[in-house]
Write an enzyme that holds these catalytic residues in place. Sequence first.
Site: not given
Ligand SMILES: [Zn+2]
Length: 159
Positions: A33, A89, A95-97, A100, A104
């Site tokens: 990240n 998520q 909470g998935q933003t 894809h 984590h």
């Molecule tokens: Zn993608």
Amino acid sequence: MTYHKQITVCPFCDASVQASVFYARGSFMAIYNIAPVLPGHSLVIPKKHVTSITDLTDNELSEFFITARTVLRILMNAFHTDSYDWSIQEKPEAGQTIDHLHLHIVPRLKGDLKHPGAWYPLLQRNDREIIDSLDRPRLNSESMSLIINELKQIAATIE
Ligand SMILES: [Zn+2]
């Protein structure tokens, strides 16, 4: 005035993500990240655009978790710990933003946060403001290269 550039391309499908890859196996890869919530914060993602874990075949699901296990070994070695959090998520309600699939993984150290559960609010803030925003604070390219190279070297000794 803060300028937020709208993201129209999936950041995990964009070619620029390749600079963050430190491990790949079959249909999956691990990226560091660029704006970690804690040192070692990495993501395991499918190479192709898949939104949900329910879209994976049995073989892909197996490969996903085998990849994640190897990534854990790499990170535990690199960050000198056997503690970690991980999280997926799915869908905005959870909470998935970025739609894809991404797992984590956050290595943890004793005393790294006020209490062990404090990583999750950080992660949520990270997802909303750090990953999706192009004007977020990021590691510079030199720092990224150093960590990616170190993780690649460890990966070569793990398998
Ligand atoms: Zn993608």
